[in-house]
Design a protein around this motif. Structure first.
Motif, PDB file in Angstrom:
ATOM      1  N   ALA A   1      63.782  69.435 -39.372  1.00  0.00           N
ATOM      2  CA  ALA A   1      62.547  69.588 -40.143  1.00  0.00           C
ATOM      3  C   ALA A   1      61.917  68.229 -40.453  1.00  0.00           C
ATOM      4  O   ALA A   1      60.690  68.050 -40.343  1.00  0.00           O
ATOM      5  CB  ALA A   1      62.831  70.347 -41.429  1.00  0.00           C
ATOM      6  N   HIS A   2      62.725  67.267 -40.827  1.00  0.00           N
ATOM      7  CA  HIS A   2      62.205  65.930 -41.142  1.00  0.00           C
ATOM      8  C   HIS A   2      61.659  65.241 -39.903  1.00  0.00           C
ATOM      9  O   HIS A   2      60.601  64.592 -39.953  1.00  0.00           O
ATOM     10  CB  HIS A   2      63.298  65.078 -41.781  1.00  0.00           C
ATOM     11  CG  HIS A   2      63.621  65.471 -43.193  1.00  0.00           C
ATOM     12  ND1 HIS A   2      62.693  65.429 -44.208  1.00  0.00           N
ATOM     13  CD2 HIS A   2      64.773  65.920 -43.758  1.00  0.00           C
ATOM     14  CE1 HIS A   2      63.253  65.823 -45.343  1.00  0.00           C
ATOM     15  NE2 HIS A   2      64.518  66.145 -45.098  1.00  0.00           N
ATOM     16  N   TYR A   3      62.365  65.369 -38.772  1.00  0.00           N
ATOM     17  CA  TYR A   3      61.871  64.729 -37.551  1.00  0.00           C
ATOM     18  C   TYR A   3      60.622  65.424 -37.018  1.00  0.00           C
ATOM     19  O   TYR A   3      59.790  64.795 -36.354  1.00  0.00           O
ATOM     20  CB  TYR A   3      62.969  64.682 -36.486  1.00  0.00           C
ATOM     21  CG  TYR A   3      63.698  63.361 -36.481  1.00  0.00           C
ATOM     22  CD1 TYR A   3      63.164  62.272 -35.808  1.00  0.00           C
ATOM     23  CD2 TYR A   3      64.871  63.192 -37.180  1.00  0.00           C
ATOM     24  CE1 TYR A   3      63.812  61.044 -35.813  1.00  0.00           C
ATOM     25  CE2 TYR A   3      65.525  61.965 -37.199  1.00  0.00           C
ATOM     26  CZ  TYR A   3      64.998  60.895 -36.520  1.00  0.00           C
ATOM     27  OH  TYR A   3      65.617  59.667 -36.543  1.00  0.00           O
ATOM     28  N   ASP A   4      60.475  66.692 -37.308  1.00  0.00           N
ATOM     29  CA  ASP A   4      59.264  67.409 -36.931  1.00  0.00           C
ATOM     30  C   ASP A   4      58.052  66.788 -37.632  1.00  0.00           C
ATOM     31  O   ASP A   4      56.991  66.579 -37.028  1.00  0.00           O
ATOM     32  CB  ASP A   4      59.415  68.885 -37.311  1.00  0.00           C
ATOM     33  CG  ASP A   4      58.312  69.742 -36.697  1.00  0.00           C
ATOM     34  OD1 ASP A   4      57.764  69.330 -35.656  1.00  0.00           O
ATOM     35  OD2 ASP A   4      58.000  70.804 -37.255  1.00  0.00           O
TER      36      ASP A   4
ATOM     37  N   PRO B   1      57.348  57.576 -28.674  1.00  0.00           N
ATOM     38  CA  PRO B   1      57.907  58.710 -27.927  1.00  0.00           C
ATOM     39  C   PRO B   1      59.374  58.982 -28.283  1.00  0.00           C
ATOM     40  O   PRO B   1      59.842  60.115 -28.156  1.00  0.00           O
ATOM     41  CB  PRO B   1      57.753  58.295 -26.463  1.00  0.00           C
ATOM     42  CG  PRO B   1      57.560  56.820 -26.486  1.00  0.00           C
ATOM     43  CD  PRO B   1      56.874  56.511 -27.775  1.00  0.00           C
ATOM     44  N   ALA B   2      60.090  57.952 -28.723  1.00  0.00           N
ATOM     45  CA  ALA B   2      61.495  58.154 -29.082  1.00  0.00           C
ATOM     46  C   ALA B   2      61.633  59.099 -30.272  1.00  0.00           C
ATOM     47  O   ALA B   2      62.597  59.873 -30.361  1.00  0.00           O
ATOM     48  CB  ALA B   2      62.165  56.818 -29.391  1.00  0.00           C
ATOM     49  N   VAL B   3      60.686  59.046 -31.203  1.00  0.00           N
ATOM     50  CA  VAL B   3      60.723  59.937 -32.362  1.00  0.00           C
ATOM     51  C   VAL B   3      60.481  61.374 -31.910  1.00  0.00           C
ATOM     52  O   VAL B   3      61.162  62.312 -32.342  1.00  0.00           O
ATOM     53  CB  VAL B   3      59.686  59.503 -33.413  1.00  0.00           C
ATOM     54  CG1 VAL B   3      59.643  60.501 -34.568  1.00  0.00           C
ATOM     55  CG2 VAL B   3      60.000  58.109 -33.933  1.00  0.00           C
ATOM     56  N   ALA B   4      59.508  61.547 -31.018  1.00  0.00           N
ATOM     57  CA  ALA B   4      59.235  62.893 -30.509  1.00  0.00           C
ATOM     58  C   ALA B   4      60.421  63.421 -29.710  1.00  0.00           C
ATOM     59  O   ALA B   4      60.759  64.616 -29.780  1.00  0.00           O
ATOM     60  CB  ALA B   4      57.979  62.864 -29.644  1.00  0.00           C
TER      61      ALA B   4
ATOM     62  N   ARG C   1      56.525  72.255 -29.591  1.00  0.00           N
ATOM     63  CA  ARG C   1      55.565  71.309 -30.148  1.00  0.00           C
ATOM     64  C   ARG C   1      56.025  69.866 -29.926  1.00  0.00           C
ATOM     65  O   ARG C   1      55.240  68.993 -29.539  1.00  0.00           O
ATOM     66  CB  ARG C   1      55.389  71.603 -31.636  1.00  0.00           C
ATOM     67  CG  ARG C   1      54.304  70.814 -32.318  1.00  0.00           C
ATOM     68  CD  ARG C   1      53.982  71.378 -33.697  1.00  0.00           C
ATOM     69  NE  ARG C   1      55.130  71.424 -34.585  1.00  0.00           N
ATOM     70  CZ  ARG C   1      55.715  72.562 -34.994  1.00  0.00           C
ATOM     71  NH1 ARG C   1      55.266  73.722 -34.564  1.00  0.00           N
ATOM     72  NH2 ARG C   1      56.745  72.526 -35.819  1.00  0.00           N
ATOM     73  N   ALA C   2      57.301  69.629 -30.140  1.00  0.00           N
ATOM     74  CA  ALA C   2      57.842  68.280 -29.972  1.00  0.00           C
ATOM     75  C   ALA C   2      57.820  67.856 -28.503  1.00  0.00           C
ATOM     76  O   ALA C   2      57.520  66.693 -28.180  1.00  0.00           O
ATOM     77  CB  ALA C   2      59.258  68.223 -30.521  1.00  0.00           C
ATOM     78  N   LEU C   3      58.126  68.775 -27.606  1.00  0.00           N
ATOM     79  CA  LEU C   3      58.098  68.449 -26.187  1.00  0.00           C
ATOM     80  C   LEU C   3      56.692  68.090 -25.719  1.00  0.00           C
ATOM     81  O   LEU C   3      56.490  67.150 -24.933  1.00  0.00           O
ATOM     82  CB  LEU C   3      58.656  69.622 -25.373  1.00  0.00           C
ATOM     83  CG  LEU C   3      60.168  69.842 -25.470  1.00  0.00           C
ATOM     84  CD1 LEU C   3      60.568  71.179 -24.858  1.00  0.00           C
ATOM     85  CD2 LEU C   3      60.919  68.706 -24.784  1.00  0.00           C
ATOM     86  N   ASP C   4      55.708  68.840 -26.194  1.00  0.00           N
ATOM     87  CA  ASP C   4      54.318  68.539 -25.833  1.00  0.00           C
ATOM     88  C   ASP C   4      53.910  67.170 -26.363  1.00  0.00           C
ATOM     89  O   ASP C   4      53.235  66.396 -25.675  1.00  0.00           O
ATOM     90  CB  ASP C   4      53.384  69.618 -26.386  1.00  0.00           C
ATOM     91  CG  ASP C   4      53.552  70.959 -25.678  1.00  0.00           C
ATOM     92  OD1 ASP C   4      54.121  70.968 -24.558  1.00  0.00           O
ATOM     93  OD2 ASP C   4      53.139  71.989 -26.238  1.00  0.00           O
ATOM     94  N   ARG C   5      54.292  66.878 -27.600  1.00  0.00           N
ATOM     95  CA  ARG C   5      53.970  65.582 -28.193  1.00  0.00           C
ATOM     96  C   ARG C   5      54.648  64.448 -27.427  1.00  0.00           C
ATOM     97  O   ARG C   5      54.051  63.416 -27.134  1.00  0.00           O
ATOM     98  CB  ARG C   5      54.435  65.575 -29.656  1.00  0.00           C
ATOM     99  CG  ARG C   5      54.260  64.262 -30.391  1.00  0.00           C
ATOM    100  CD  ARG C   5      52.831  63.930 -30.618  1.00  0.00           C
ATOM    101  NE  ARG C   5      52.670  62.766 -31.484  1.00  0.00           N
ATOM    102  CZ  ARG C   5      51.561  62.050 -31.574  1.00  0.00           C
ATOM    103  NH1 ARG C   5      50.495  62.378 -30.869  1.00  0.00           N
ATOM    104  NH2 ARG C   5      51.489  61.007 -32.390  1.00  0.00           N
ATOM    105  N   TRP C   6      55.906  64.658 -27.063  1.00  0.00           N
ATOM    106  CA  TRP C   6      56.672  63.653 -26.319  1.00  0.00           C
ATOM    107  C   TRP C   6      56.014  63.385 -24.961  1.00  0.00           C
ATOM    108  O   TRP C   6      55.847  62.242 -24.555  1.00  0.00           O
ATOM    109  CB  TRP C   6      58.101  64.158 -26.157  1.00  0.00           C
ATOM    110  CG  TRP C   6      59.048  63.237 -25.449  1.00  0.00           C
ATOM    111  CD1 TRP C   6      58.901  61.906 -25.221  1.00  0.00           C
ATOM    112  CD2 TRP C   6      60.299  63.615 -24.865  1.00  0.00           C
ATOM    113  NE1 TRP C   6      59.994  61.411 -24.547  1.00  0.00           N
ATOM    114  CE2 TRP C   6      60.878  62.439 -24.316  1.00  0.00           C
ATOM    115  CE3 TRP C   6      60.996  64.815 -24.767  1.00  0.00           C
ATOM    116  CZ2 TRP C   6      62.104  62.445 -23.660  1.00  0.00           C
ATOM    117  CZ3 TRP C   6      62.231  64.829 -24.128  1.00  0.00           C
ATOM    118  CH2 TRP C   6      62.780  63.645 -23.579  1.00  0.00           C
TER     119      TRP C   6
END
Length: 565
Positions: A61-64, A73-76, A94-99
């Motif tokens: 949740a926090h990393y989201d 990109p490392a955070v995503a 959502r995270a994969l798209d952002r990455w």
């Protein structure tokens, strides 16, 4: 006059407003402090703290939130990994798209999307992403491919994808990749696939590693001769490879050819592992000469090998009754060595044998403190202490130590057996019977427990019918065991069958010169009126164990006060 002039000047001077103090630059600065939900650093710190306490849901949740605030990109990537791990599919997508938008490399993003697809049970999408992964040209592509399939929740689905994608035509010109896929197939239960890839790797590469793996596959299938032939080829290509020699020797030993295994290991480079296996083989066959040779060789090995083999050196010294040397070797075992605990226990036993009882008990007491949070080691230390008290015939302390150990590992058969013996020797027959009966409930038909309970009842001259049943079970299982023969002979004595008792006990006494067996035989002879023969046996017992309580109790029963045979 001067004062008047001064006052006049004051009254006629024009009035001017006083200037306000000039503010400092920092006083004009207004700092906008974001709330926690919009503070990147706060979210990253909270995510790492959650990981530290293994709360993956909170970390995800926090990393989201952190991902949305960062262009790194490392955070995503971390956000995507965590979301997939805790099955938050929407957050993962959502995270994969952002990455990907931030410039993810093809191989890692394909690997992550394949993981998500497998987690969702979408085999078609997983296959598409895995194909992108292995086509990416990334040097770690096949390793990541294996990681994805190995971590899949549906192992059957993973196995199907493995067979569909990791085919010889697609695998790279790297034998390690072939062996990794074969091993993965073996782990996923696809034995035929694993064998096929292993055989194909042998034909293509002909190197030591592929021969060794194919040999392992054949050995698992029961083709021991084929396995040994392949390992022989592997060793021909890499004769100095110690790991291959160990594998081949292990295979020879498993096939029953310990002599060939020992001979193979005796030649070539020696290290701690080869010495350990050689010692194990020699010990299995009670080959004292080979063990003595190994001890001499190890003493002359390099300092590094000696340091790694300190525990083995101690064992070898003990086997040759070199207790002082054994203690010195055990003392050199590093505290990080996996055998550190065993070395300390062995040291305590040696000290006790040398008559240094206080030191032995102090060492075991320290182990009980050091390993307080490790139940198995704590149990062993307490059991060792209890058994030393049994040797000392201090049955109250032995019982107390066994009882403490049973609090750590309730219903442990070895501990119940030991405490039962302590109770029996102390004359607390009811408690001894209770422990042995409980042990037999845990391990019905156990030979040692049957013998112990049968003997205890016979020795107490009670429930002789039950004792006979128990000892018949023990005798049927171990007809040549001198301890069981002693119990049976003593039961016959209690039943009044003196000739049968003498015959059985004499056989046990000839098989093993044990003080208790000798006392039993001598008592039977005495009851038969053969005092001279009994005296001879009593004398032998005194030489074996001058402090035997069994002997002392027998003489009290048989002789007038102050007399002795």
């Amino acid at each position: 006059m001067a004062l008047a002039l001064a006052l006049g000047a004051c009254t006629t001077a024009p009035l001017r407003p006083q200037a306000a103090p000039t503010p400092q630059p920092m006083e004009r600065l207004t700092v906008a402090t974001p709330d926690a939900d919009h503070d990147l650093v706060a979210q990253l710190m909270a995510g790492e703290m959650a990981l530290g306490r293994t709360d993956l849901v909170a970390a995800s949740a926090h990393y989201d939130k952190a991902m949305a605030l960062s262009s790194d990109p490392a955070v995503a990537e971390r956000a995507a990994e965590l979301a997939i791990a805790v099955h938050r599919d929407e957050a993962a997508g959502r995270a994969l798209d952002r990455w990907q938008a931030l410039g993810a490399k093809p191989a890692p993003i394909a690997r992550a999307r394949a993981e998500l697809a497998l987690d969702q049970g979408n085999a078609a999408e997983a296959k598409r992403q895995l194909e992108r992964l292995i086509a990416s040209g990334d040097k770690d592509a096949w390793r990541q491919f294996g990681r994805v399939l190995l971590g899949a929740r549906d192992q059957a689905q993973a196995a199907r994808l493995l067979e569909a994608l990791a085919v010889p035509a697609r695998l790279p010109a790297d034998p390690k990749a072939w062996l990794a896929m074969s091993e993965l197939g073996d782990k996923l239960g696809r034995k035929a696939y694993a064998r096929e890839i292993a055989a194909a790797a042998v034909k293509r590469f002909h190197d030591a590693e592929t021969y060794a793996w194919a040999a392992q596959m054949k050995f698992k299938d029961g083709d021991h001769d084929g396995a040994k032939a392949l390992l022989r080829k592997a060793l021909d290509q890499a004769p100095s490879n110690t790991r291959l020699r160990l594998a081949y020797a292990g295979m020879l030993s498993a096939s029953g050819d310990d002599a060939a295994a020992s001979q193979l290991l005796a030649h070539g480079t020696q290290d701690a592992d080869t010495y350990a296996l050689r010692a194990g083989l020699a010990a299995r066959h009670e080959d004292a000469k080979a063990l003595a040779t190994l001890y001499r060789q190890l003493q002359q090995a390099s300092p590094e090998v000696r340091a790694q083999s300190s525990y083995l050196l101690g064992q070898l010294a003990e086997m040759q009754h070199r207790d002082a040397e054994a203690l010195a070797w055990y003392d050199q075992v590093d505290e990080d060595d996996p055998h550190a605990f065993e070395a300390a226990v062995r040291s305590a036993l040696i000290l006790h044998t040398q008559g240094k009882r206080e030191q032995a008990h102090q060492l075991l007491a320290q182990l009980e403190i050091d390993y307080l949070e490790q139940p198995e080691q704590l149990r062993q230390a307490l059991q060792a202490e209890a058994e030393l008290y049994l040797r000392e015939q201090d049955y109250a302390k032995a019982e107390a130590a066994f009882s403490r150990a049973l609090q750590v590992v309730p219903d442990d058969p070895g501990l119940l057996y030991g405490r039962g013996l302590a109770y029996a020797q102390a004359g607390q027959i009811d408690l001894a019977v209770k422990d042995f009966q409980h042990l037999l409930k845990i391990k019905p038909g156990d030979v040692d427990a049957s013998n112990a309970l049968g003997y205890t009842l016979a020795d107490a001259n009670r429930d002789l019918v039950e004792a006979e049943k128990l000892l018949q079970v023990a005798r049927a299982a171990k007809p040549d065991d001198p301890a069981i023969a002693d119990s049976w002979g003593w039961l016959q004595y209690r039943l009044g069958h003196l000739e049968q008792a003498e015959q059985t006990l004499r056989g046990a006494w000839l098989a093993r010169k044990d003080a208790d067996v000798g006392v039993h035989l001598a008592e039977v002879l005495w009851k038969q009126g053969r005092h001279h023969d009994a005296q001879k046996v009593f004398d032998e017992v005194r030489k074996l164990d001058p402090h035997s309580l069994t002997l002392r109790d027998a003489l009290k029963r048989l002789l007038p006060a102050g007399a002795h045979p």
